[in-house]
Write an enzyme that holds these catalytic residues in place. Sequence first.
Site, PDB file in Angstrom:
ATOM      1  N   VAL A  40       0.838  -1.210   0.000  1.00  0.00           N
ATOM      2  CA  VAL A  40       0.000   0.000   0.000  1.00  0.00           C
ATOM      3  C   VAL A  40       0.873   1.260   0.000  1.00  0.00           C
ATOM      4  O   VAL A  40       0.726   2.133  -0.858  1.00  0.00           O
ATOM      5  CB  VAL A  40      -0.958   0.005   1.218  1.00  0.00           C
ATOM      6  CG1 VAL A  40      -1.866   1.224   1.148  1.00  0.00           C
ATOM      7  CG2 VAL A  40      -1.797  -1.263   1.265  1.00  0.00           C
ATOM      8  N   HIS A 124       7.011   3.552   9.865  1.00  0.00           N
ATOM      9  CA  HIS A 124       6.338   3.209  11.115  1.00  0.00           C
ATOM     10  C   HIS A 124       7.432   2.941  12.140  1.00  0.00           C
ATOM     11  O   HIS A 124       8.481   2.385  11.788  1.00  0.00           O
ATOM     12  CB  HIS A 124       5.512   1.933  10.870  1.00  0.00           C
ATOM     13  CG  HIS A 124       4.433   1.681  11.862  1.00  0.00           C
ATOM     14  ND1 HIS A 124       4.052   2.590  12.830  1.00  0.00           N
ATOM     15  CD2 HIS A 124       3.617   0.609  12.037  1.00  0.00           C
ATOM     16  CE1 HIS A 124       3.058   2.079  13.538  1.00  0.00           C
ATOM     17  NE2 HIS A 124       2.776   0.875  13.085  1.00  0.00           N
ATOM     18  N   ASP A 208       0.125   6.049  16.517  1.00  0.00           N
ATOM     19  CA  ASP A 208      -0.421   5.383  15.335  1.00  0.00           C
ATOM     20  C   ASP A 208      -1.302   4.186  15.719  1.00  0.00           C
ATOM     21  O   ASP A 208      -2.416   4.032  15.216  1.00  0.00           O
ATOM     22  CB  ASP A 208       0.731   4.924  14.442  1.00  0.00           C
ATOM     23  CG  ASP A 208       0.259   4.433  13.095  1.00  0.00           C
ATOM     24  OD1 ASP A 208       0.026   5.278  12.225  1.00  0.00           O
ATOM     25  OD2 ASP A 208       0.104   3.204  12.920  1.00  0.00           O
TER      26      ASP A 208
HETATM   27  N1  LIG Z   1      -1.087   0.940   4.850  1.00  0.00           N
HETATM   28  C1  LIG Z   1      -0.772   2.218   4.913  1.00  0.00           C
HETATM   29  O1  LIG Z   1      -1.305   3.019   4.167  1.00  0.00           O
HETATM   30  C2  LIG Z   1       0.287   2.721   5.872  1.00  0.00           C
HETATM   31  C3  LIG Z   1       0.226   4.032   6.346  1.00  0.00           C
HETATM   32  C4  LIG Z   1       1.297   4.527   7.068  1.00  0.00           C
HETATM   33  C5  LIG Z   1       2.392   3.706   7.360  1.00  0.00           C
HETATM   34  N2  LIG Z   1       2.391   2.399   6.938  1.00  0.00           N
HETATM   35  C6  LIG Z   1       3.554   1.563   7.220  1.00  0.00           C
HETATM   36  O2  LIG Z   1       4.220   1.314   5.990  1.00  0.00           O
HETATM   37  C7  LIG Z   1       4.815   0.013   5.997  1.00  0.00           C
HETATM   38  C8  LIG Z   1       4.278  -0.787   4.834  1.00  0.00           C
HETATM   39  O3  LIG Z   1       2.896  -0.973   5.060  1.00  0.00           O
HETATM   40  P1  LIG Z   1       1.874  -1.408   3.904  1.00  0.00           P
HETATM   41  O4  LIG Z   1       0.512  -1.305   4.480  1.00  0.00           O
HETATM   42  O5  LIG Z   1       2.225  -0.736   2.643  1.00  0.00           O
HETATM   43  O6  LIG Z   1       2.277  -2.937   3.839  1.00  0.00           O
HETATM   44  P2  LIG Z   1       1.493  -4.107   3.136  1.00  0.00           P
HETATM   45  O7  LIG Z   1       0.614  -3.585   2.093  1.00  0.00           O
HETATM   46  O8  LIG Z   1       0.938  -4.995   4.170  1.00  0.00           O
HETATM   47  O9  LIG Z   1       2.812  -4.774   2.524  1.00  0.00           O
HETATM   48  C9  LIG Z   1       2.716  -5.805   1.766  1.00  0.00           C
HETATM   49  C10 LIG Z   1       4.067  -5.946   1.057  1.00  0.00           C
HETATM   50  O10 LIG Z   1       4.862  -6.837   1.813  1.00  0.00           O
HETATM   51  C11 LIG Z   1       5.195  -7.937   0.954  1.00  0.00           C
HETATM   52  N3  LIG Z   1       5.322  -9.133   1.751  1.00  0.00           N
HETATM   53  C12 LIG Z   1       4.419  -9.631   2.663  1.00  0.00           C
HETATM   54  N4  LIG Z   1       4.915 -10.765   3.223  1.00  0.00           N
HETATM   55  C13 LIG Z   1       6.122 -10.975   2.644  1.00  0.00           C
HETATM   56  C14 LIG Z   1       7.130 -11.957   2.822  1.00  0.00           C
HETATM   57  N5  LIG Z   1       6.992 -12.944   3.702  1.00  0.00           N
HETATM   58  N6  LIG Z   1       8.262 -11.860   2.065  1.00  0.00           N
HETATM   59  C15 LIG Z   1       8.419 -10.848   1.186  1.00  0.00           C
HETATM   60  N7  LIG Z   1       7.514  -9.887   0.981  1.00  0.00           N
HETATM   61  C16 LIG Z   1       6.392  -9.950   1.714  1.00  0.00           C
HETATM   62  C17 LIG Z   1       4.039  -7.999  -0.043  1.00  0.00           C
HETATM   63  O11 LIG Z   1       4.386  -8.721  -1.180  1.00  0.00           O
HETATM   64  P3  LIG Z   1       3.318  -9.788  -1.796  1.00  0.00           P
HETATM   65  O12 LIG Z   1       2.246  -8.972  -2.434  1.00  0.00           O
HETATM   66  O13 LIG Z   1       4.132 -10.571  -2.735  1.00  0.00           O
HETATM   67  O14 LIG Z   1       2.782 -10.563  -0.611  1.00  0.00           O
HETATM   68  C18 LIG Z   1       3.842  -6.512  -0.312  1.00  0.00           C
HETATM   69  O15 LIG Z   1       4.835  -5.996  -1.156  1.00  0.00           O
HETATM   70  C19 LIG Z   1       4.467  -0.593   7.359  1.00  0.00           C
HETATM   71  O16 LIG Z   1       5.527  -0.336   8.247  1.00  0.00           O
HETATM   72  C20 LIG Z   1       3.224   0.175   7.769  1.00  0.00           C
HETATM   73  O17 LIG Z   1       3.042   0.200   9.157  1.00  0.00           O
HETATM   74  C21 LIG Z   1       1.360   1.907   6.199  1.00  0.00           C
END
Ligand SMILES: NC(=O)c1ccc[n+]([C@@H]2O[C@H](COP(=O)([O-])OP(=O)(O)OC[C@H]3O[C@@H](n4cnc5c(N)ncnc54)[C@H](OP(=O)(O)O)[C@@H]3O)[C@@H](O)[C@H]2O)c1
Length: 348
Positions: A40, A124, A208
């Site tokens: 995301v 984060h 958060d």
């Molecule tokens: N969500 C938000 O909008 C938001 C807002 C602020 C801060 N954050 C922070 O930003 C960071 C990223 O969050 P996100 O929500 O973007 O994460 P996310 O969508 O949950 O991330 C998924 C990513 O991780 C990969 N992944 C998952 N399991 C894996 C594994 N075992 N080995 C390798 N790759 C793996 C996925 O690849 P596949 O698709 O191949 O599984 C995908 O690229 C976190 O620290 C979060 O707390 C997020």
Amino acid sequence: MAKLNFGGVEEEVVTREEFPLEKAREVLADDTIAVIGYGVQGPGQSLNMRDNGFNVIVGQRKGGKSWDKAIADGWVPGETLFEIEEALEKGTIICYLLSDAAQIELWPTVKKALTPGKSLYFSHGFGITYKDKTGIVPPADVDVFLVAPKGSGTSLRRMFVEGKGLNSSFAVFQDATGNARTRCIAMGIGVGSGYLFETDFYREVTSDLTGERGTLMGAIQGIFAAQYEVLRANGHSPSEAFNETVEELTQSLMPLVAENGMDWMYANCSTTAQRGALDWWKPFRDATKPVFEKLYNSVKSGEQAEISITRNSKADYREKLEVELAELRDSEMWRAGSTVRGLRPERG
Ligand SMILES: NC(=O)c1ccc[n+]([C@@H]2O[C@H](COP(=O)([O-])OP(=O)(O)OC[C@H]3O[C@@H](n4cnc5c(N)ncnc54)[C@H](OP(=O)(O)O)[C@@H]3O)[C@@H](O)[C@H]2O)c1
């Protein structure tokens, strides 16, 4: 930094005026920014930085839908899109944007790639703050900092495309180069932030986790459900209960609150609504404050992190989550919501 007045309290923040995009580009001119993870935040941050003229590559495991999405977004395998290990090697700033659970799993691989002088970037404070549970302890000779956009990666991108910016916090955990703070702010400007406010990793994670469990999602869903159930139990139709609980709020009130504040909303509704809303906000505050205090204490003690790590690290966590998400999706309120959304007139 600009000293600004927030409700009578002075705070120093960074805006694009004191730290323009050109300066951010200069600071990071020699860097290769490797965005690890295309979930995301990965797409939002990497695309914004690419469009802002930074040297960005993406590291993503092959085979899943995130890899395909990266290609669809214009990242080219072998040129700007790589397997995680290769991107880690090429990057001088490693943006660790895997899910928090995956960050724990991949940490030994990432740690190996963190040669002296590189920077480790988070969005984060989770991994570092709960290092006893995550095992994420960076080597002493790398910069470690974070920029945490206050919203979804989808909004970060959408607002950037509209010429707006999502506010972000920033924090430096470790300054090995002596330049970590400037590099961190440059990243914050690069990903398309509105204004940047300073925090530390601990405060970022505690606020958060409280926010998402509280007013951003948990508390609001709880309040929606409570009001909807009371209206339905008293004979109101699903349509009436949904419109009075959710649709009016999201379609009419919240855009006005976003523009002008709730104080303005109070001053610009009918006197009947005004009287009632003035009488009832304090009872709602008093009823929920103990729950917020309980929540904050649970975050502060590390209990929420522990729950998140243990539950989300289990092999079957996605299937288990899906059962709970389906319960929400299949609830009468959100099924009614789906029908109501389908009835919104399209302007053609
Ligand atoms: N969500 C938000 O909008 C938001 C807002 C602020 C801060 N954050 C922070 O930003 C960071 C990223 O969050 P996100 O929500 O973007 O994460 P996310 O969508 O949950 O991330 C998924 C990513 O991780 C990969 N992944 C998952 N399991 C894996 C594994 N075992 N080995 C390798 N790759 C793996 C996925 O690849 P596949 O698709 O191949 O599984 C995908 O690229 C976190 O620290 C979060 O707390 C997020």
